[in-house]
Design an enzyme around this catalytic site. Sequence first.
Site, PDB file in Angstrom:
ATOM      1  N   CYS A 335     -32.497   5.009  39.536  1.00 39.32           N
ATOM      2  CA  CYS A 335     -33.443   4.207  38.758  1.00 39.32           C
ATOM      3  C   CYS A 335     -32.978   3.854  37.342  1.00 39.32           C
ATOM      4  O   CYS A 335     -33.143   2.693  36.926  1.00 39.32           O
ATOM      5  CB  CYS A 335     -34.822   4.863  38.742  1.00 39.32           C
ATOM      6  SG  CYS A 335     -34.874   6.640  38.893  1.00 39.32           S
ATOM      7  N   ARG A 364     -27.244  15.856  43.935  1.00 40.47           N
ATOM      8  CA  ARG A 364     -28.253  16.776  43.421  1.00 40.47           C
ATOM      9  C   ARG A 364     -27.900  18.188  43.880  1.00 40.47           C
ATOM     10  O   ARG A 364     -27.667  18.415  45.072  1.00 40.47           O
ATOM     11  CB  ARG A 364     -29.658  16.411  43.927  1.00 40.47           C
ATOM     12  CG  ARG A 364     -30.108  15.011  43.540  1.00 40.47           C
ATOM     13  CD  ARG A 364     -31.455  14.665  44.146  1.00 40.47           C
ATOM     14  NE  ARG A 364     -31.799  13.272  43.884  1.00 40.47           N
ATOM     15  CZ  ARG A 364     -32.873  12.667  44.386  1.00 40.47           C
ATOM     16  NH1 ARG A 364     -33.701  13.333  45.187  1.00 40.47           N
ATOM     17  NH2 ARG A 364     -33.116  11.399  44.110  1.00 40.47           N
ATOM     18  N   GLN A 382     -29.058   6.878  49.174  1.00 39.78           N
ATOM     19  CA  GLN A 382     -30.455   6.449  49.227  1.00 39.78           C
ATOM     20  C   GLN A 382     -30.528   4.942  49.463  1.00 39.78           C
ATOM     21  O   GLN A 382     -29.746   4.183  48.899  1.00 39.78           O
ATOM     22  CB  GLN A 382     -31.173   6.757  47.918  1.00 39.78           C
ATOM     23  CG  GLN A 382     -31.478   8.230  47.689  1.00 39.78           C
ATOM     24  CD  GLN A 382     -32.308   8.406  46.429  1.00 39.78           C
ATOM     25  OE1 GLN A 382     -31.933   7.952  45.363  1.00 39.78           O
ATOM     26  NE2 GLN A 382     -33.448   9.055  46.559  1.00 39.78           N
ATOM     27  N   ASP A 384     -32.353   2.799  48.069  1.00 41.20           N
ATOM     28  CA  ASP A 384     -33.215   2.789  46.895  1.00 41.20           C
ATOM     29  C   ASP A 384     -33.539   1.362  46.473  1.00 41.20           C
ATOM     30  O   ASP A 384     -32.685   0.477  46.547  1.00 41.20           O
ATOM     31  CB  ASP A 384     -32.484   3.488  45.741  1.00 41.20           C
ATOM     32  CG  ASP A 384     -33.400   4.388  44.945  1.00 41.20           C
ATOM     33  OD1 ASP A 384     -34.622   4.319  45.163  1.00 41.20           O
ATOM     34  OD2 ASP A 384     -32.889   5.143  44.108  1.00 41.20           O
ATOM     35  N   HIS A 386     -36.132  -0.917  43.430  1.00 44.00           N
ATOM     36  CA  HIS A 386     -37.104  -0.891  42.336  1.00 44.00           C
ATOM     37  C   HIS A 386     -37.661  -2.288  42.138  1.00 44.00           C
ATOM     38  O   HIS A 386     -36.901  -3.253  42.019  1.00 44.00           O
ATOM     39  CB  HIS A 386     -36.451  -0.365  41.064  1.00 44.00           C
ATOM     40  CG  HIS A 386     -35.996   1.052  41.193  1.00 44.00           C
ATOM     41  ND1 HIS A 386     -34.722   1.385  41.602  1.00 44.00           N
ATOM     42  CD2 HIS A 386     -36.662   2.223  41.023  1.00 44.00           C
ATOM     43  CE1 HIS A 386     -34.618   2.704  41.664  1.00 44.00           C
ATOM     44  NE2 HIS A 386     -35.780   3.233  41.321  1.00 44.00           N
ATOM     45  N   LYS A 469     -46.816   9.171  43.394  1.00 45.93           N
ATOM     46  CA  LYS A 469     -46.125   8.504  44.502  1.00 45.93           C
ATOM     47  C   LYS A 469     -46.922   8.589  45.794  1.00 45.93           C
ATOM     48  O   LYS A 469     -47.740   9.493  45.992  1.00 45.93           O
ATOM     49  CB  LYS A 469     -44.746   9.122  44.720  1.00 45.93           C
ATOM     50  CG  LYS A 469     -44.752  10.617  45.050  1.00 45.93           C
ATOM     51  CD  LYS A 469     -43.321  11.147  45.177  1.00 45.93           C
ATOM     52  CE  LYS A 469     -43.314  12.667  45.401  1.00 45.93           C
ATOM     53  NZ  LYS A 469     -41.938  13.188  45.558  1.00 45.93           N
ATOM     54  N   HIS A 515     -40.814   2.384  42.217  1.00 43.27           N
ATOM     55  CA  HIS A 515     -39.675   2.971  42.926  1.00 43.27           C
ATOM     56  C   HIS A 515     -40.008   2.968  44.426  1.00 43.27           C
ATOM     57  O   HIS A 515     -41.114   3.333  44.812  1.00 43.27           O
ATOM     58  CB  HIS A 515     -39.441   4.415  42.487  1.00 43.27           C
ATOM     59  CG  HIS A 515     -39.279   4.596  41.012  1.00 43.27           C
ATOM     60  ND1 HIS A 515     -38.097   5.001  40.433  1.00 43.27           N
ATOM     61  CD2 HIS A 515     -40.157   4.449  39.987  1.00 43.27           C
ATOM     62  CE1 HIS A 515     -38.255   5.103  39.133  1.00 43.27           C
ATOM     63  NE2 HIS A 515     -39.494   4.778  38.835  1.00 43.27           N
TER      64      HIS A 515
END
Length: 644
Positions: A335, A364, A382, A384, A386, A469, A515
């Site tokens: 992000c 991570r 991911q 991912d 946004h 979320k 997100h």
Amino acid sequence: MIDVSFPDGARRAFPAGSTGAEVARAISPSLAKKTVAMIVDGVLSDLADPVRDGARLEFIGRDHPRALELIRHDAAHVLAEAVQTLYPGTQVTIGPVIENGFYYDFYRDEPFTPDDFAAIEKKMREIIARDRPFAKEVWTRDEAKSYFETRGEAFKVELVDSIPGGEDLKIYRQGDWLDLCRGPHMTSTGKVGDAFRLMKVAGAYWRGDSNRPMLQRVYATAFATRAELDAYLKRLEEAEKRDHRRLGREMDLFHFQEEGPGAVFWHPKGWTLFQTLIGYMRRRMQAAGYVEVNTPQVLDRALWETSGHWQTYRENMYVTQTEDDRVFALKPMNCPGHVQIFKNGLKSYRDLPLKIAEFGVVHRYEPSGALHGVMRVRAFTQDDAHIFCTEEQIFDETLKINEFLLSIYKAFGFEDVVVKLSTRPEKRVGGDEAWDKAEAALGRVLERLAEQGLQTEVNPGEGAFYGPKLEYTLRDAIGREWQCGTTQVDFNLPGRFGAFYIGADSEKKTPVMIHRAIFGSLERFAGILIEHFAGHLPLWLAPTQIVVATITQEADDYALEVAALARKRGLRVELDLRNEKISYKVREHSLAKTPVLMALGKREAQERAVSIRRLGANETSVVALDEALDRLVAEAAPPDARAC
């Protein structure tokens, strides 16, 4: 007198000081007989506790959903008594209820093995048959310490010391045996029943500290009925057959090794599956108006301090310092990088919503004991995205995301989906006003989804540190739940980086950042698919879709031609021209979970046909080559191509 209300709306008066058991008996002897505990103002409580004036009271039997945790909690106490009876000198520590069961940690010089389980379970049944009542006592700190010190229970003494001053020290007694416990419990050991099973034993450090003594953790499960236990054990047996780690080896998809803990070594077949997932998602996102980007793996500490990750997520980040004394971190999330792309160049309200997507590799840190195949790793990709939008666009954009997620899950065979709203955690960034707006926006969405018939839940305190979320939980072929997709509304991060757009009033405004992830981790989603389909992947997902195998060497040239034609049609094909019996080849490729085997002999070559055997089927069918390829090409088309 005290006034008590009940779930059906009825109210009754009872003598002051009445316990739950006395209230139940006053209503009906049969109610008292089947009741094992009570819920007082939403809190699970001992039936022997006094009921206060004005309480809302619900009595529960063993078949009540909330009784299951009591059955397991009581079973943990029975397990501890059985172990100390059979193995004098064993120290007990803690025995909490966990998902699908419970465990108890013991300290003993000689290790337990599964061979001990039969004797322990037999003793547990004896204790249950005695049906001794659970009796709660409140002791002083000195009384408790003296009791446990006298009996050499050093771990219990430490637990007593850790209980905050002013808090009651509760002791639960079952006959001659007792334990330090917060409670509550059912009325007696007999209520545990016989639907329990000891599952496994493992090592566990006291309080999770590798510098403290190693304990022996006995895992177990318990249910209200034997039928429920048998169904659970059957699910476990089926889950073991579907274990993606075993199937990954058999299908030659990936492996792990010590030099890269928590990182996947994808083999060619596994990488084909991985790239097929990315390809499908990329096409779907392009059609939905997303633009794909790529952001750096390594970024300066200053960026992570601005984002808030350094303060709230540092323990999960991989950090390095270069020779010029700059501190960098491998990105744990995509992000902040997407905010930088949004900031690059002036944006107008006419540019919103702007949908930025990335198949971003993140790192991570996870404790080594938490790693689990491709399901729990330290390095993963991911899907991912946004969405940068105005406050007014949040509701509509989140509904669009929801529709997008559900359509993709359906394409993979997941139609049983639960949507959960996770609200602000204790450790977070941003002010309450921003959190109030974000939670209100997602709350409205959750209400709309419930109106549409989706199953919804609320998880207080489980949100991300930067925003609440929606979590999408899928149920697989054997009933297990997997949390995959998320939608998070973030009023904080764009402002922390000074991101803005020019509004219709020509003023600078901070965008809202939504997100969004659908697969979540592609590694994990691949593992879920492998287990969901038990390795029998749909043809469009299978790394190798067809194996062309010869029955005789006379068919080799025809096999080469068939394979070439299939590849030209876009099918993923392997050739097997080895001088082995066809039965051997069938077994080998079935173990590798190849969906289609084309067996070719002299007759097939002469007739320009193929003998097709499907994975899991015993029969074969002989089909003309062109017809077979037409059918397989249609079947191998991905869902988005079939929908066109």
